[in-house]
Design an enzyme around this catalytic site. Structure first.
Site: not given
Ligand code: IPE
Ligand code: IPE
Ligand code: MG
Length: 267
Positions: A37, A54, A148
């Site tokens: 995240d 990303h 792995l």
């Molecule tokens: C969780 O992150 C999902 C992934 C890392 C794929 P999100 O950014 O979607 O989750 P929330 O919205 O912070 O709970």
């Molecule tokens: C995690 O990073 C990747 C995905 C959920 C695809 P985020 O896109 O949730 O990035 P933040 O949490 O909004 O910074």
């Molecule tokens: Mg996120």
């Protein structure tokens, strides 16, 4: 941006020593699951668009995958796209799909050369054809590998997984092959998308958020949690080593009272 690659990274002596230290200091988790995240916030903090986060996040995936393979971790499950992530702006979703395709194209051979087996969990039929094609190719290329197992959770949610398992079990009941009172937790686990792999020993979430966000709800019952304050693009192997080191100091009791197996009180 310099592209890293599993086979091109030269492992430093310092890194080798750190890995030896870690394998000597305790148990290496068999299964690590990661909620990757913070990509968007990482990019925005640098004045960039979310997609840039990303993109650099893929470099972290590569580094962490390689370090896990070197350490002898058997299963690495990465939460890459949740069911709820479909609700993001369509430009971000499309960008993520493109990134998935280009990353698989770039990395499949490296995974294969490193004896890594790629698998996925999630609602794959929601993905565009080019993603499915690239994934299928990488999965079949690496299917006989014995190192792995890298499991990408894509269009995944814990509630979806449990719902699908319940539907399958209900079918057995409907057909008269199963009495409802024979349903137990082992059977539910055997009908989840992760049936063939052990529950995670260690779950890591980056970006300092203290929540599970619909990840492996059933499977995390006794996983050790590690929250890193770093955003995912900054999460590299040294932070992984910190997480494993923290795991090694935990006292996993599974609801029992003993500190370790030696002290187990037999009745
Ligand atoms: C969780 O992150 C999902 C992934 C890392 C794929 P999100 O950014 O979607 O989750 P929330 O919205 O912070 O709970
Ligand atoms: C995690 O990073 C990747 C995905 C959920 C695809 P985020 O896109 O949730 O990035 P933040 O949490 O909004 O910074
Ligand atoms: Mg996120």
């Amino acid at each position: 941006m310099k592209e890293l690659s599993l086979t091109k990274i030269k492992q430093t002596q310092e890194d080798k020593n750190r890995q030896i230290e870690l394998t000597d200091s305790g148990v290496i988790p068999v299964h690590i699951a990661i909620i990757m995240d913070g990509n968007g916030r990482w990019a925005q903090s640098k004045g960039n668009i979310r997609l840039f986060g990303h993109k650099i996040g893929v470099d972290s995936v590569r580094d962490i995958t390689e370090a896990c393979a070197q350490l002898g971790v058997k299963f690495l499950t990465l939460y890459a796209f949740s069911t709820e992530n479909w609700g993001r702006p369509s430009a971000e979703v499309r960008g993520l799909m493109r990134l998935l395709v280009s990353s698989l194209r770039k990395e499949a051979d490296n995974l294969h050369r490193n004896n890594i087996r790629l698998v996925t969990i999630g609602q794959m039929d929601r993905f565009p054809d080019d993603c499915i094609k690239e994934l299928d190719e990488a999965i079949s290329l690496t299917e006989d590998n014995t190192g792995l197992e890298l499991c990408l959770a894509l269009s995944y949610s814990g509630r979806w997984d449990i719902t699908e398992a319940v539907k399958k079990i209900a079918k057995h009941v409907e057909k008269g092959r199963l009495a409802p009172n024979l349903i137990n937790d082992q059977m539910i686990g055997d009908h989840l998308s992760t049936a063939s792999i052990p529950d995670p020993d260690l779950i890591i979430r980056t970006s300092g958020e203290y929540r599970i966000s619909n990840f492996l709800l059933w499977q995390l019952a006794y996983s050790e949690l590690y929250i890193s304050e770093l955003y995912w693009p900054d999460f590299r192997r040294n932070e992984l080593y910190e997480a494993i080191h923290s795991f090694q100091k935990r006292d996993r009791r599974f609801g029992k009272v003993y500190k370790n197996k030696k002290d187990e009180i037999s009745d």
